[in-house]
Design a protein around this motif. Structure first.
Motif, PDB file in Angstrom:
ATOM      1  N   GLU A  93      65.911  62.540  95.795  1.00 61.18           N
ATOM      2  CA  GLU A  93      65.827  61.227  95.147  1.00 61.18           C
ATOM      3  C   GLU A  93      67.060  60.413  95.524  1.00 61.18           C
ATOM      4  N   PRO A  94      66.865  59.245  96.200  1.00 63.63           N
ATOM      5  CA  PRO A  94      68.028  58.469  96.650  1.00 63.63           C
ATOM      6  C   PRO A  94      68.862  57.896  95.506  1.00 63.63           C
ATOM      7  N   GLN A  95      68.215  57.592  94.365  1.00 57.37           N
ATOM      8  CA  GLN A  95      68.977  56.997  93.256  1.00 57.37           C
ATOM      9  C   GLN A  95      68.743  57.763  91.963  1.00 57.37           C
ATOM     10  N   MET A 126      50.650  60.523  94.359  1.00 56.98           N
ATOM     11  CA  MET A 126      50.680  59.154  94.897  1.00 56.98           C
ATOM     12  C   MET A 126      49.289  58.528  94.846  1.00 56.98           C
ATOM     13  N   ALA A 127      49.215  57.347  94.250  1.00 56.31           N
ATOM     14  CA  ALA A 127      47.939  56.644  94.185  1.00 56.31           C
ATOM     15  C   ALA A 127      47.504  56.265  95.597  1.00 56.31           C
ATOM     16  N   GLY A 128      46.252  56.468  95.914  1.00 54.39           N
ATOM     17  CA  GLY A 128      45.677  55.984  97.176  1.00 54.39           C
ATOM     18  C   GLY A 128      46.036  56.790  98.411  1.00 54.39           C
ATOM     19  N   ILE A 171      55.141  65.554  95.048  1.00 50.87           N
ATOM     20  CA  ILE A 171      55.476  64.256  95.658  1.00 50.87           C
ATOM     21  C   ILE A 171      55.155  63.151  94.666  1.00 50.87           C
ATOM     22  N   ALA A 172      56.213  62.450  94.207  1.00 49.69           N
ATOM     23  CA  ALA A 172      56.032  61.394  93.199  1.00 49.69           C
ATOM     24  C   ALA A 172      56.760  60.121  93.623  1.00 49.69           C
ATOM     25  N   VAL A 173      56.719  59.844  94.931  1.00 48.32           N
ATOM     26  CA  VAL A 173      57.289  58.572  95.410  1.00 48.32           C
ATOM     27  C   VAL A 173      56.160  57.537  95.444  1.00 48.32           C
ATOM     28  N   LYS A 174      56.508  56.269  95.566  1.00 53.86           N
ATOM     29  CA  LYS A 174      55.503  55.210  95.680  1.00 53.86           C
ATOM     30  C   LYS A 174      54.689  55.421  96.953  1.00 53.86           C
ATOM     31  N   PRO A 175      53.398  55.109  96.923  1.00 52.85           N
ATOM     32  CA  PRO A 175      52.564  55.343  98.115  1.00 52.85           C
ATOM     33  C   PRO A 175      53.111  54.683  99.375  1.00 52.85           C
ATOM     34  N   GLN A 176      53.722  53.507  99.217  1.00 52.66           N
ATOM     35  CA  GLN A 176      54.220  52.802 100.417  1.00 52.66           C
ATOM     36  C   GLN A 176      55.440  53.485 101.027  1.00 52.66           C
ATOM     37  N   GLU A 198      57.706  57.507 105.223  1.00 50.80           N
ATOM     38  CA  GLU A 198      59.064  57.988 105.511  1.00 50.80           C
ATOM     39  C   GLU A 198      59.428  59.229 104.671  1.00 50.80           C
ATOM     40  N   ALA A 199      58.867  59.344 103.437  1.00 48.94           N
ATOM     41  CA  ALA A 199      59.283  60.435 102.543  1.00 48.94           C
ATOM     42  C   ALA A 199      58.563  61.753 102.825  1.00 48.94           C
ATOM     43  N   VAL A 200      57.314  61.683 103.316  1.00 49.46           N
ATOM     44  CA  VAL A 200      56.516  62.919 103.411  1.00 49.46           C
ATOM     45  C   VAL A 200      56.844  63.782 104.645  1.00 49.46           C
ATOM     46  N   ALA A 223      46.506  64.511  92.888  1.00 47.50           N
ATOM     47  CA  ALA A 223      46.172  64.262  91.478  1.00 47.50           C
ATOM     48  C   ALA A 223      46.431  62.809  91.130  1.00 47.50           C
ATOM     49  N   MET A 224      45.649  62.315  90.197  1.00 52.07           N
ATOM     50  CA  MET A 224      45.807  60.945  89.723  1.00 52.07           C
ATOM     51  C   MET A 224      46.137  60.985  88.235  1.00 52.07           C
ATOM     52  N   PRO A 225      47.411  60.786  87.893  1.00 51.53           N
ATOM     53  CA  PRO A 225      47.757  60.740  86.464  1.00 51.53           C
ATOM     54  C   PRO A 225      47.598  59.306  85.924  1.00 51.53           C
ATOM     55  N   ASN A 226      47.997  59.080  84.686  1.00 54.43           N
ATOM     56  CA  ASN A 226      48.027  57.698  84.184  1.00 54.43           C
ATOM     57  C   ASN A 226      49.267  57.480  83.308  1.00 54.43           C
ATOM     58  N   LEU A 227      49.481  56.238  82.937  1.00 55.31           N
ATOM     59  CA  LEU A 227      50.747  55.834  82.313  1.00 55.31           C
ATOM     60  C   LEU A 227      51.171  56.627  81.057  1.00 55.31           C
ATOM     61  N   PRO A 228      50.236  56.972  80.143  1.00 55.02           N
ATOM     62  CA  PRO A 228      50.692  57.740  78.970  1.00 55.02           C
ATOM     63  C   PRO A 228      51.345  59.080  79.331  1.00 55.02           C
ATOM     64  N   LEU A 276      60.994  68.510  93.645  1.00 58.46           N
ATOM     65  CA  LEU A 276      60.417  67.237  93.199  1.00 58.46           C
ATOM     66  C   LEU A 276      60.952  66.128  94.096  1.00 58.46           C
ATOM     67  N   VAL A 277      60.024  65.394  94.705  1.00 56.05           N
ATOM     68  CA  VAL A 277      60.424  64.318  95.616  1.00 56.05           C
ATOM     69  C   VAL A 277      60.097  62.999  94.931  1.00 56.05           C
ATOM     70  N   GLY A 278      61.129  62.277  94.512  1.00 55.15           N
ATOM     71  CA  GLY A 278      60.944  61.039  93.756  1.00 55.15           C
ATOM     72  C   GLY A 278      61.001  61.325  92.271  1.00 55.15           C
ATOM     73  N   ALA A 279      62.156  61.055  91.659  1.00 55.39           N
ATOM     74  CA  ALA A 279      62.298  61.282  90.209  1.00 55.39           C
ATOM     75  C   ALA A 279      62.371  59.935  89.500  1.00 55.39           C
ATOM     76  N   GLY A 280      61.345  59.103  89.720  1.00 58.44           N
ATOM     77  CA  GLY A 280      61.256  57.805  89.031  1.00 58.44           C
ATOM     78  C   GLY A 280      60.565  57.985  87.697  1.00 58.44           C
ATOM     79  N   LYS A 281      59.678  57.038  87.354  1.00 63.59           N
ATOM     80  CA  LYS A 281      59.026  57.092  86.036  1.00 63.59           C
ATOM     81  C   LYS A 281      58.149  58.335  85.907  1.00 63.59           C
ATOM     82  N   MET A 282      57.244  58.531  86.865  1.00 64.74           N
ATOM     83  CA  MET A 282      56.293  59.651  86.776  1.00 64.74           C
ATOM     84  C   MET A 282      56.983  60.988  87.066  1.00 64.74           C
TER      85      MET A 282
HETATM   86  N1  LIG Z   1      53.333  54.787  86.935  1.00 64.50           N
HETATM   87  C1  LIG Z   1      52.067  55.074  86.766  1.00 64.50           C
HETATM   88  O1  LIG Z   1      51.421  54.745  85.754  1.00 64.50           O
HETATM   89  C2  LIG Z   1      51.321  55.887  87.802  1.00 64.50           C
HETATM   90  C3  LIG Z   1      49.985  56.269  87.560  1.00 64.50           C
HETATM   91  C4  LIG Z   1      49.329  57.039  88.534  1.00 64.50           C
HETATM   92  C5  LIG Z   1      49.976  57.413  89.696  1.00 64.50           C
HETATM   93  N2  LIG Z   1      51.259  57.007  89.892  1.00 64.50           N
HETATM   94  C6  LIG Z   1      51.906  57.383  91.139  1.00 64.50           C
HETATM   95  O2  LIG Z   1      53.111  58.040  90.889  1.00 64.50           O
HETATM   96  C7  LIG Z   1      53.998  57.779  91.952  1.00 64.50           C
HETATM   97  C8  LIG Z   1      55.364  57.393  91.380  1.00 64.50           C
HETATM   98  O3  LIG Z   1      55.221  56.218  90.597  1.00 64.50           O
HETATM   99  P1  LIG Z   1      56.381  55.748  89.625  1.00 64.50           P
HETATM  100  O4  LIG Z   1      55.802  54.711  88.742  1.00 64.50           O
HETATM  101  O5  LIG Z   1      57.045  56.951  89.035  1.00 64.50           O
HETATM  102  O6  LIG Z   1      57.347  55.049  90.698  1.00 64.50           O
HETATM  103  P2  LIG Z   1      58.955  54.910  90.666  1.00 64.50           P
HETATM  104  O7  LIG Z   1      59.425  54.851  89.252  1.00 64.50           O
HETATM  105  O8  LIG Z   1      59.302  53.810  91.614  1.00 64.50           O
HETATM  106  O9  LIG Z   1      59.430  56.308  91.257  1.00 64.50           O
HETATM  107  C9  LIG Z   1      59.490  56.608  92.633  1.00 64.50           C
HETATM  108  C10 LIG Z   1      60.862  57.217  92.919  1.00 64.50           C
HETATM  109  O10 LIG Z   1      60.895  57.733  94.236  1.00 64.50           O
HETATM  110  C11 LIG Z   1      62.161  57.396  94.792  1.00 64.50           C
HETATM  111  N3  LIG Z   1      62.163  57.392  96.272  1.00 64.50           N
HETATM  112  C12 LIG Z   1      62.028  56.358  97.119  1.00 64.50           C
HETATM  113  N4  LIG Z   1      62.093  56.768  98.394  1.00 64.50           N
HETATM  114  C13 LIG Z   1      62.254  58.098  98.378  1.00 64.50           C
HETATM  115  C14 LIG Z   1      62.390  59.094  99.382  1.00 64.50           C
HETATM  116  N5  LIG Z   1      62.318  58.792 100.695  1.00 64.50           N
HETATM  117  N6  LIG Z   1      62.555  60.369  99.001  1.00 64.50           N
HETATM  118  C15 LIG Z   1      62.598  60.677  97.709  1.00 64.50           C
HETATM  119  N7  LIG Z   1      62.481  59.794  96.689  1.00 64.50           N
HETATM  120  C16 LIG Z   1      62.308  58.504  97.024  1.00 64.50           C
HETATM  121  C17 LIG Z   1      62.415  56.017  94.228  1.00 64.50           C
HETATM  122  O11 LIG Z   1      63.771  55.686  94.376  1.00 64.50           O
HETATM  123  P3  LIG Z   1      64.178  54.115  94.539  1.00 64.50           P
HETATM  124  O12 LIG Z   1      63.989  53.511  93.188  1.00 64.50           O
HETATM  125  O13 LIG Z   1      65.568  54.149  95.023  1.00 64.50           O
HETATM  126  O14 LIG Z   1      63.208  53.528  95.553  1.00 64.50           O
HETATM  127  C18 LIG Z   1      61.994  56.201  92.778  1.00 64.50           C
HETATM  128  O15 LIG Z   1      63.010  56.742  91.978  1.00 64.50           O
HETATM  129  C19 LIG Z   1      53.397  56.633  92.789  1.00 64.50           C
HETATM  130  O16 LIG Z   1      52.934  57.125  94.024  1.00 64.50           O
HETATM  131  C20 LIG Z   1      52.263  56.142  91.961  1.00 64.50           C
HETATM  132  O17 LIG Z   1      51.173  55.746  92.772  1.00 64.50           O
HETATM  133  C21 LIG Z   1      51.952  56.274  88.969  1.00 64.50           C
END
Ligand SMILES: NC(=O)c1ccc[n+]([C@@H]2O[C@H](COP(=O)([O-])OP(=O)(O)OC[C@H]3O[C@@H](n4cnc5c(N)ncnc54)[C@H](OP(=O)(O)O)[C@@H]3O)[C@@H](O)[C@H]2O)c1
Length: 280
Positions: free
Chosen positions: A45-47, A107-109, A79-84, A88-90, A128-133, A17-23
């Protein structure tokens, strides 16, 4: 009502799992709830949060240096990092991609084209495109696969996404823009509806706090009813509307010219257009 146990998640190999933020965090919770053992999971996951650190004490691998075995091992990379962050992450994820590794991006977009360009040639990719719930396991994801995805990998992607809610598949990636506009951005429309109902309740003479509570519980309760009922939304609406009654009086306004249908069609068209502009 008996609580149904989720289907167990069976994976041959490991999961990255790459990116363990909200999603990503919500998906991780779902996988663990479905019986995936922490030692089969690698997180980049950096943090890392507390929950991830606790799982690391139970054998989850946190930010390891991928050795040659990682490629053969990884059944899937999510892959669950922000699209921006993607540029660097992919690219470094190539180190985990072996012959049978599936890449699942939420990742959206970020298009399949972008991922194909950035990952090793021939990589099996599901976007895949998930949503907030999804954050409470009640999301809906729409998935699309590239030509390299096998039936087994498609099933795996579906199982991984089922951890955060329902899953639908489309064959045409272009539909993801409209999906983003409907279900991706949709929770915000429902929250706005709740805000607007609150304001309208205040305008009709209710104390602000009571109006907010009534609007919130009405939207949440109706959502849950819709979730549990076998009836479609139109039938549920008709069932609660007596001819000449109060609901009918409101619906005459909402369903009239410039009402809900018209305004939501415009809103979703605007979001679809924006999604197309942002895609890359
Ligand atoms: N939230 C939604 O409702 C939703 C809906 C549909 C799709 N999505 C998609 O889901 C993805 C994640 O969204 P989110 O809301 O979960 O964002 P998020 O909470 O910001 O999670 C992204 C995580 O990735 C980490 N990260 C940053 N750079 C990284 C790297 N180089 N390698 C590994 N991990 C890294 C971030 O750490 P840092 O905090 O240190 O940067 C953060 O913990 C996005 O692409 C978004 O488009 C989200």
């Amino acid at each position: 009502m008996a609580v149904r146990k989720p289907h167990p998640l069976k994976i041959i190999g490991s999961l990255v799992l790459v990116g363990a933020g909200k999603m990503g965090g919500a998906m991780l919770d779902g996988w663990i709830a479905r019986g995936l053992v922490p030692k089969r999971i690698t997180i980049v996951e950096p943090q890392p949060g507390k929950a991830v650190k606790a799982l690391a004490r139970r054998g989850l691998k946190l930010n390891p240096k991928p050795g040659p075995k990682a490629k053969a091992d990884a059944a899937a990379i999510v892959i669950a990092v922000k699209p921006q962050t993607a540029p660097e992450a992919v690219p470094p994820l190539g180190l985990y991609i072996g012959k049978s590794t599936l890449v699942l991006s939420i990742m959206a977009g970020r298009t399949i084209g972008f991922l194909e360009k950035t990952l090793p040639p021939g990589t099996a990719i599901v976007r895949a495109m998930p949503n907030l719930p999804a954050s409470i396991g009640l999301g809906i994801s729409v998935a699309v696969a590239n030509a390299k995805v096998s039936a087994r990998q498609r099933k795996l992607a579906g199982d991984l996404l089922a951890a955060i809610g329902k899953v639908e598949w489309v064959g045409d990636e272009a539909l993801i823009d409209a999906v983003t506009a409907l279900s991706g951005s949709g929770p915000a429309y429902v929250f706005l509806l709740t805000e607007a109902m609150t304001k309208a309740g205040i305008a009709a003479g209710l104390p602000a706090e009571l109006a907010a509570r009534l609007a919130r519980e009405t939207v949440a309760g109706s959502g849950e009813l819709l979730h549990r009922s076998a009836l479609d939304a139109a039938t549920l609406r008709q069932n609660v509307t007596s001819p000449g009654g109060t609901t009918a009086a409101a619906l005459e306004v909402l369903m009239g010219p410039g009402g809900f249908n018209e305004i939501l069609t415009k809103a979703i068209a605007a979001a679809t257009k924006r999604s197309r502009e942002l895609a890359g």
